[in-house]
Design a protein around this motif. Structure first.
Motif, mmCIF file in Angstrom:
data_model
loop_
_atom_site.group_PDB
_atom_site.id
_atom_site.type_symbol
_atom_site.label_atom_id
_atom_site.label_comp_id
_atom_site.label_asym_id
_atom_site.label_seq_id
_atom_site.Cartn_x
_atom_site.Cartn_y
_atom_site.Cartn_z
ATOM 1 N N ILE A 1 0.828 -1.217 0.000
ATOM 2 C CA ILE A 1 0.000 0.000 0.000
ATOM 3 C C ILE A 1 0.863 1.269 0.000
ATOM 4 N N GLY A 2 2.078 1.173 0.544
ATOM 5 C CA GLY A 2 2.966 2.329 0.602
ATOM 6 C C GLY A 2 3.526 2.756 -0.739
ATOM 7 N N VAL A 3 3.541 1.861 -1.705
ATOM 8 C CA VAL A 3 4.102 2.187 -3.022
ATOM 9 C C VAL A 3 3.079 1.948 -4.139
ATOM 10 N N ILE A 4 1.817 2.058 -3.779
ATOM 11 C CA ILE A 4 0.778 1.772 -4.763
ATOM 12 C C ILE A 4 0.615 2.953 -5.734
ATOM 13 N N VAL A 5 0.832 2.656 -6.978
ATOM 14 C CA VAL A 5 0.614 3.607 -8.071
ATOM 15 C C VAL A 5 0.046 2.795 -9.230
ATOM 16 N N GLN A 6 -0.343 3.485 -10.260
ATOM 17 C CA GLN A 6 -0.954 2.809 -11.404
ATOM 18 C C GLN A 6 -0.037 1.737 -11.982
ATOM 19 N N SER A 7 1.267 2.015 -12.043
ATOM 20 C CA SER A 7 2.191 1.048 -12.649
ATOM 21 C C SER A 7 2.327 -0.218 -11.807
ATOM 22 N N THR A 8 2.284 -0.100 -10.451
ATOM 23 C CA THR A 8 2.404 -1.312 -9.624
ATOM 24 C C THR A 8 1.156 -2.180 -9.745
ATOM 25 N N ILE A 9 0.005 -1.565 -9.823
ATOM 26 C CA ILE A 9 -1.238 -2.326 -10.012
ATOM 27 C C ILE A 9 -1.225 -2.974 -11.398
ATOM 28 N N GLY A 10 -0.814 -2.215 -12.396
ATOM 29 C CA GLY A 10 -0.746 -2.750 -13.761
ATOM 30 C C GLY A 10 0.191 -3.933 -13.858
ATOM 31 N N TYR A 11 1.354 -3.812 -13.233
ATOM 32 C CA TYR A 11 2.323 -4.909 -13.250
ATOM 33 C C TYR A 11 1.759 -6.134 -12.532
ATOM 34 N N ALA A 12 1.128 -5.922 -11.390
ATOM 35 C CA ALA A 12 0.533 -7.035 -10.637
ATOM 36 C C ALA A 12 -0.504 -7.765 -11.484
ATOM 37 N N LEU A 13 -1.338 -7.016 -12.180
ATOM 38 C CA LEU A 13 -2.354 -7.632 -13.036
ATOM 39 C C LEU A 13 -1.716 -8.403 -14.193
ATOM 40 N N LEU A 14 -0.675 -7.841 -14.790
ATOM 41 C CA LEU A 14 0.015 -8.542 -15.875
ATOM 42 C C LEU A 14 0.599 -9.867 -15.391
ATOM 43 N N VAL A 15 1.151 -9.871 -14.191
ATOM 44 C CA VAL A 15 1.757 -11.088 -13.648
ATOM 45 C C VAL A 15 0.699 -12.171 -13.442
ATOM 46 N N VAL A 16 -0.407 -11.821 -12.760
ATOM 47 C CA VAL A 16 -1.405 -12.856 -12.444
ATOM 48 C C VAL A 16 -2.226 -13.286 -13.664
ATOM 49 N N LEU A 17 -2.205 -12.493 -14.710
ATOM 50 C CA LEU A 17 -2.925 -12.880 -15.918
ATOM 51 C C LEU A 17 -2.099 -13.786 -16.829
ATOM 52 N N GLN A 18 -0.849 -14.048 -16.455
ATOM 53 C CA GLN A 18 -0.021 -14.969 -17.228
ATOM 54 C C GLN A 18 -0.644 -16.365 -17.188
ATOM 55 N N GLU A 19 -0.470 -17.072 -18.252
ATOM 56 C CA GLU A 19 -1.053 -18.416 -18.360
ATOM 57 C C GLU A 19 -0.564 -19.351 -17.260
ATOM 58 N N SER A 20 0.698 -19.205 -16.847
ATOM 59 C CA SER A 20 1.231 -20.084 -15.799
ATOM 60 C C SER A 20 0.474 -19.885 -14.484
ATOM 61 N N TYR A 21 0.153 -18.651 -14.150
ATOM 62 C CA TYR A 21 -0.636 -18.398 -12.933
ATOM 63 C C TYR A 21 -2.025 -18.992 -13.080
ATOM 64 N N GLN A 22 -2.630 -18.780 -14.228
ATOM 65 C CA GLN A 22 -3.985 -19.286 -14.457
ATOM 66 C C GLN A 22 -4.033 -20.808 -14.296
ATOM 67 N N ARG A 23 -3.067 -21.507 -14.913
ATOM 68 C CA ARG A 23 -3.029 -22.970 -14.817
ATOM 69 C C ARG A 23 -2.831 -23.440 -13.384
ATOM 70 N N ARG A 24 -1.877 -22.810 -12.691
ATOM 71 C CA ARG A 24 -1.581 -23.216 -11.310
ATOM 72 C C ARG A 24 -2.802 -23.029 -10.410
ATOM 73 N N VAL A 25 -3.439 -21.895 -10.509
ATOM 74 C CA VAL A 25 -4.599 -21.625 -9.653
ATOM 75 C C VAL A 25 -5.752 -22.562 -9.992
ATOM 76 N N LYS A 26 -5.968 -22.837 -11.249
ATOM 77 C CA LYS A 26 -7.036 -23.779 -11.644
ATOM 78 C C LYS A 26 -6.745 -25.175 -11.088
ATOM 79 N N TYR A 27 -5.478 -25.590 -11.153
ATOM 80 C CA TYR A 27 -5.085 -26.899 -10.646
ATOM 81 C C TYR A 27 -5.313 -26.992 -9.134
ATOM 82 N N ILE A 28 -4.857 -25.979 -8.403
ATOM 83 C CA ILE A 28 -5.027 -25.983 -6.949
ATOM 84 C C ILE A 28 -6.502 -25.874 -6.582
#
Length: 109
Positions: A41-68
């Protein structure tokens, strides 16, 4: 923890912004298990939120979460059937004292 459980049940990755209490531990657990990312929360800006969304939208995250999520929901009985089983079990043995954990009397000093 409820939000984490809901996300896991639905098979969606998590972008955590912990503010207090158990949220920090839950966010760390999600990160450690590859279920999501944490934004400070101390470093929250548009770019950090954007980067976080890009990371979790990667196919590897999607597959892992679906599996778990699939493992999380795979159970021999439905939640209601499990509850009914244990209620009937306790009733059958009339709540025998050996079924109670020793912590039941912690406040009765």
């Amino acid at each position: 923890m409820l939000s984490t459980s809901e996300a896991l049940h639905c098979g969606v990755p998590i972008v955590s912004i912990p503010l207090f209490s158990d949220q920090f531990a839950n966010a760390a657990s999600a990160l450690e298990n590859g279920l999501g990312v944490t934004v400070d929360i101390g470093v929250i800006v548009q770019s950090t939120i954007g980067y976080a969304l890009l990371v979790v939208l990667q196919e590897s995250y999607q597959r892992r979460v679906k599996y778990i999520s699939e493992m999380w929901r795979d159970r021999p009985l439905s939640p209601i059937d499990t509850a009914v089983y244990w209620i009937e079990y306790v009733a059958k043995y009339k709540g025998d004292v050996r079924m109670k954990p020793p912590t039941v009397n912690l406040l009765n000093w």
